[in-house]
Design an enzyme around this catalytic site. Structure first.
Site, PDB file in Angstrom:
ATOM      1  CB  SER A 143      -0.938   0.009   1.214  1.00  0.00           C
ATOM      2  OG  SER A 143      -0.209  -0.156   2.416  1.00  0.00           O
ATOM      3  CG  HIS A 202      -1.538   3.720   4.429  1.00  0.00           C
ATOM      4  ND1 HIS A 202      -2.366   3.082   5.308  1.00  0.00           N
ATOM      5  CD2 HIS A 202      -0.939   2.742   3.696  1.00  0.00           C
ATOM      6  CE1 HIS A 202      -2.267   1.770   5.129  1.00  0.00           C
ATOM      7  NE2 HIS A 202      -1.413   1.542   4.146  1.00  0.00           N
TER       8      HIS A 202
END
Length: 270
Positions: free
Chosen positions: A48, A251
């Site tokens: 990711s 993230h």
């Protein structure tokens, strides 16, 4: 990042403008770099942190790929001959070996990758620390650190070997993960300073292990931690998302990819 990638997509676990300033200081430097990269056949592998989770918007696949991730940004800036983007949110080393390397060939000249955080279970670690007790957080971090020093090196070695086998003429660049947190005051609902500190220490260990295995494979390691310094969760201008979204939590946001990951990659590609 089907159900399995989404569950693992929470993985976590300065001189941002150095490359740009250096290029601007030398007349024609930016043009020369783009010209040099014009013949590059670039494939971006990984999890990711490569696919761009946190940056959005995403493609229609389950991999949550974003054109705001560092890989498409670098490809566009350097006018590469070809760009292939099989990176997928939630990927582990087995996914890279089992499917992503199929995008490689003898004509591939550049490969980038972030991988290993999901193998080490850092999504579960961060969940334990964010919502659990101090003791459960400590136990989860310690378990991940044991895995990172015991099992993970062999998985990374096999991954890098599979890339070399499929793309023997490519330069391999392994990008690390940033520290996720600043450790100053962060409000009443934030994780404690202790939890944030031990999570950053785990990120440092993961970076050390990854750098060592990359060097053993003859790859270049791009350390992203200096570029994210001062921009973790709890910073005034964070480049890492907190729990603002289940999939995107912990993230990089779009600024993190553009001003953190992209300069780190640019610094090692010249």
């Amino acid at each position: 990042m089907p159900q399995r990638p989404l569950a693992r997509a929470l993985t976590a676990l300065v001189a941002v403008l150095t490359a740009a300033v250096g290029a601007a200081a030398v007349p024609g430097a930016a043009h020369a770099t783009a010209h040099a990269a014009a013949g590059v056949n670039y494939v971006a592998l990984g999890d990711s942190y490569s696919s761009g989770v946190g940056a959005g918007p995403y493609d229609q696949s389950t991999c949550l790929r974003s054109e705001k991730s560092y890989a498409p940004l670098w490809a566009a800036a350097n006018q590469v001959a070809s760009f292939t983007f099989p990176a997928c949110g939630g990927a582990v080393t087995a996914d890279v070996i089992g499917s992503q390397v199929n995008a490689l060939s003898t004509g591939t000249t550049l490969v980038t990758i972030t991988i290993g955080g999901n193998d080490a279970g850092f999504a579960d670690v961060i969940t334990s620390c964010r919502f659990g007790s101090t003791s459960s957080c400590t136990d989860a971090v310690n378990e991940a650190k044991v895995f990172a020093t015991g099992e993970l090196p062999g998985r990374l070695d096999r991954t890098y070997a599979a890339i070399r086998d499929r793309a023997p003429n490519a330069r391999l660049i392994v990008l690390g993960y940033p520290r996720l947190f600043e450790t100053g005051s962060c409000g009443l609902l934030a994780m404690s300073t202790y939890k944030r500190t031990i999570l950053n220490e785990a990120a440092d260990l993961l970076a050390s292990v990854t750098a060592g295995r990359a060097a053993a494979a003859g790859a270049t390691f791009a350390d992203t931690r200096p570029y994210f310094a001062g921009h973790g969760v709890c910073a005034a201008a964070p480049w890492i998302r907190d729990v603002s979204g289940v999939i995107e939590a912990y993230h990089p946001n779009a600024d993190g990819y553009r001003y953190g990951y992209l300069p780190a990659l640019t610094a090692v590609t010249g």
